[in-house]
Design a protein around this motif. Structure first.
Motif, PDB file in Angstrom:
ATOM      1  N   MET A 152     -47.549  -3.261  35.259  1.00 29.15           N
ATOM      2  CA  MET A 152     -46.162  -3.768  35.101  1.00 29.15           C
ATOM      3  C   MET A 152     -46.097  -5.293  35.626  1.00 29.15           C
ATOM      4  N   VAL A 153     -45.380  -6.063  34.896  1.00 31.93           N
ATOM      5  CA  VAL A 153     -44.900  -7.387  35.357  1.00 31.93           C
ATOM      6  C   VAL A 153     -43.879  -7.498  36.486  1.00 31.93           C
ATOM      7  N   THR A 154     -44.094  -8.587  37.525  1.00 31.56           N
ATOM      8  CA  THR A 154     -42.929  -8.430  38.379  1.00 31.56           C
ATOM      9  C   THR A 154     -42.365  -9.952  38.312  1.00 31.56           C
ATOM     10  N   ARG A 155     -41.226 -10.189  38.868  1.00 30.36           N
ATOM     11  CA  ARG A 155     -40.691 -11.406  38.902  1.00 30.36           C
ATOM     12  C   ARG A 155     -41.482 -12.323  39.509  1.00 30.36           C
ATOM     13  N   GLU A 156     -42.257 -11.968  40.592  1.00 33.20           N
ATOM     14  CA  GLU A 156     -43.100 -12.988  41.426  1.00 33.20           C
ATOM     15  C   GLU A 156     -44.265 -13.242  40.576  1.00 33.20           C
ATOM     16  N   LYS A 157     -44.748 -12.560  39.663  1.00 37.73           N
ATOM     17  CA  LYS A 157     -45.764 -12.902  38.857  1.00 37.73           C
ATOM     18  C   LYS A 157     -45.377 -13.811  37.709  1.00 37.73           C
ATOM     19  N   VAL A 158     -43.989 -13.695  37.334  1.00 36.28           N
ATOM     20  CA  VAL A 158     -43.408 -14.839  36.457  1.00 36.28           C
ATOM     21  C   VAL A 158     -43.379 -16.025  37.068  1.00 36.28           C
ATOM     22  N   PHE A 159     -42.684 -16.144  38.479  1.00 31.38           N
ATOM     23  CA  PHE A 159     -42.582 -17.096  39.199  1.00 31.38           C
ATOM     24  C   PHE A 159     -43.924 -17.934  39.447  1.00 31.38           C
ATOM     25  N   ALA A 160     -44.906 -17.109  39.692  1.00 34.32           N
ATOM     26  CA  ALA A 160     -46.390 -17.845  39.957  1.00 34.32           C
ATOM     27  C   ALA A 160     -46.887 -18.330  38.731  1.00 34.32           C
ATOM     28  N   PHE A 161     -46.687 -18.002  37.647  1.00 33.00           N
ATOM     29  CA  PHE A 161     -46.956 -18.315  36.244  1.00 33.00           C
ATOM     30  C   PHE A 161     -46.465 -19.487  35.939  1.00 33.00           C
ATOM     31  N   VAL A 162     -44.936 -19.871  35.967  1.00 36.15           N
ATOM     32  CA  VAL A 162     -44.385 -20.858  35.755  1.00 36.15           C
ATOM     33  C   VAL A 162     -44.643 -22.044  36.733  1.00 36.15           C
ATOM     34  N   GLU A 163     -44.761 -21.680  37.973  1.00 40.33           N
ATOM     35  CA  GLU A 163     -45.117 -22.852  38.993  1.00 40.33           C
ATOM     36  C   GLU A 163     -46.326 -23.387  38.649  1.00 40.33           C
ATOM     37  N   LYS A 168     -31.391  -0.352  38.682  1.00 37.60           N
ATOM     38  CA  LYS A 168     -31.607  -1.693  38.608  1.00 37.60           C
ATOM     39  C   LYS A 168     -32.958  -1.997  37.920  1.00 37.60           C
ATOM     40  N   ILE A 169     -33.173  -2.973  37.363  1.00 32.54           N
ATOM     41  CA  ILE A 169     -34.302  -3.379  36.482  1.00 32.54           C
ATOM     42  C   ILE A 169     -34.444  -5.040  36.550  1.00 32.54           C
ATOM     43  N   ASP A 170     -35.678  -5.523  36.630  1.00 29.26           N
ATOM     44  CA  ASP A 170     -35.632  -7.201  36.376  1.00 29.26           C
ATOM     45  C   ASP A 170     -36.008  -7.188  35.002  1.00 29.26           C
ATOM     46  N   VAL A 171     -35.135  -8.277  34.440  1.00 26.66           N
ATOM     47  CA  VAL A 171     -35.291  -8.436  32.956  1.00 26.66           C
ATOM     48  C   VAL A 171     -35.382  -9.941  33.125  1.00 26.66           C
ATOM     49  N   LEU A 172     -36.215 -10.656  32.217  1.00 27.64           N
ATOM     50  CA  LEU A 172     -36.461 -12.051  31.942  1.00 27.64           C
ATOM     51  C   LEU A 172     -35.713 -12.539  30.475  1.00 27.64           C
ATOM     52  N   ASN A 173     -34.712 -13.413  30.656  1.00 25.42           N
ATOM     53  CA  ASN A 173     -34.243 -13.777  29.332  1.00 25.42           C
ATOM     54  C   ASN A 173     -34.985 -15.047  28.949  1.00 25.42           C
ATOM     55  N   LEU A 174     -35.427 -15.283  27.573  1.00 28.09           N
ATOM     56  CA  LEU A 174     -36.127 -16.470  27.082  1.00 28.09           C
ATOM     57  C   LEU A 174     -35.529 -16.910  25.594  1.00 28.09           C
ATOM     58  N   LYS A 175     -35.729 -18.032  25.440  1.00 28.84           N
ATOM     59  CA  LYS A 175     -35.305 -18.351  24.345  1.00 28.84           C
ATOM     60  C   LYS A 175     -36.337 -18.257  23.270  1.00 28.84           C
ATOM     61  N   VAL A 176     -36.181 -17.903  21.946  1.00 25.95           N
ATOM     62  CA  VAL A 176     -37.039 -17.693  20.990  1.00 25.95           C
ATOM     63  C   VAL A 176     -36.614 -18.154  19.852  1.00 25.95           C
ATOM     64  N   VAL A 197     -33.863 -13.613  23.979  1.00 27.88           N
ATOM     65  CA  VAL A 197     -34.130 -12.107  24.058  1.00 27.88           C
ATOM     66  C   VAL A 197     -33.956 -11.713  25.468  1.00 27.88           C
ATOM     67  N   SER A 198     -34.088 -10.404  26.081  1.00 30.41           N
ATOM     68  CA  SER A 198     -34.279 -10.092  27.363  1.00 30.41           C
ATOM     69  C   SER A 198     -35.397  -8.962  27.300  1.00 30.41           C
ATOM     70  N   ILE A 199     -36.422  -9.344  28.347  1.00 28.51           N
ATOM     71  CA  ILE A 199     -37.519  -8.484  28.446  1.00 28.51           C
ATOM     72  C   ILE A 199     -37.357  -7.841  29.698  1.00 28.51           C
ATOM     73  N   ASN A 200     -37.601  -6.546  29.375  1.00 28.53           N
ATOM     74  CA  ASN A 200     -37.516  -5.558  30.706  1.00 28.53           C
ATOM     75  C   ASN A 200     -38.856  -5.539  31.320  1.00 28.53           C
ATOM     76  N   LEU A 201     -39.027  -6.421  32.481  1.00 34.53           N
ATOM     77  CA  LEU A 201     -40.509  -6.630  32.982  1.00 34.53           C
ATOM     78  C   LEU A 201     -41.095  -5.202  33.369  1.00 34.53           C
ATOM     79  N   SER A 202     -40.485  -4.065  33.684  1.00 37.11           N
ATOM     80  CA  SER A 202     -41.014  -2.947  34.082  1.00 37.11           C
ATOM     81  C   SER A 202     -41.840  -2.421  32.729  1.00 37.11           C
ATOM     82  N   GLU A 203     -41.507  -2.533  31.552  1.00 37.64           N
ATOM     83  CA  GLU A 203     -42.075  -2.143  30.451  1.00 37.64           C
ATOM     84  C   GLU A 203     -43.006  -3.069  30.009  1.00 37.64           C
ATOM     85  N   VAL A 204     -43.428  -4.189  30.625  1.00 31.37           N
ATOM     86  CA  VAL A 204     -44.386  -5.090  30.051  1.00 31.37           C
ATOM     87  C   VAL A 204     -45.557  -4.714  30.794  1.00 31.37           C
TER      88      VAL A 204
END
Length: 118
Positions: free
Chosen positions: A1-12, A59-67, A93-100
């Motif tokens: 599962m991807v977490t918001r913290e993993k996304v934050f670390a990747f973009v940083e 509640k779930i964490d989602v990541l919205n991205l432009k495509v 799109v919205s990505i449900n991080l718990s499904e990735v």
């Protein structure tokens, strides 16, 4: 599962971007912005499942991205990718991080969103 913290670390690490939290009312909503023009290329929110048409109210964490528009349809066929919540549905799109399962599944989408919003 991807977490918001993993996304934050990747973009940083890859874009030198740290999240900011623009809303007091939604203190857990994190915007990912370009350093030069401050445009968003991503938004992480904690929303209830029903907002994406899923069953339940947890509640779930989602990541919205432009495509790219031409990829919207095929992307929405993939597990965990939905019509954008609270954004332009023809461009985001919205990505449900718990499904990735891994960041590899969304790295290219983050890169594309970054480029499209420059």
């Amino acid at each position: 599962m991807v977490t918001r913290e993993k996304v934050f670390a990747f973009v940083e690490e890859n874009y030198n971007v740290t999240p900011d939290y623009p809303w007091k009312t939604y203190s857990n909503y994190a915007a990912l912005r370009h350093n030069n023009n401050e445009k968003w290329f991503g938004l992480i929110m904690d929303i209830t499942k029903d907002k994406l048409g899923l069953t339940g109210y947890e509640k779930i964490d989602v990541l919205n991205l432009k495509v790219r528009k031409e990829f919207i349809g095929p992307l929405r066929q993939k597990k965990g990718i939905y019509q954008a919540y609270h954004m332009d549905k023809s461009n985001w799109v919205s990505i449900n991080l718990s499904e990735v399962n891994s960041m590899n599944q969304i790295k290219d989408l983050v890169a594309e969103s970054y480029e499209l919003t420059m």
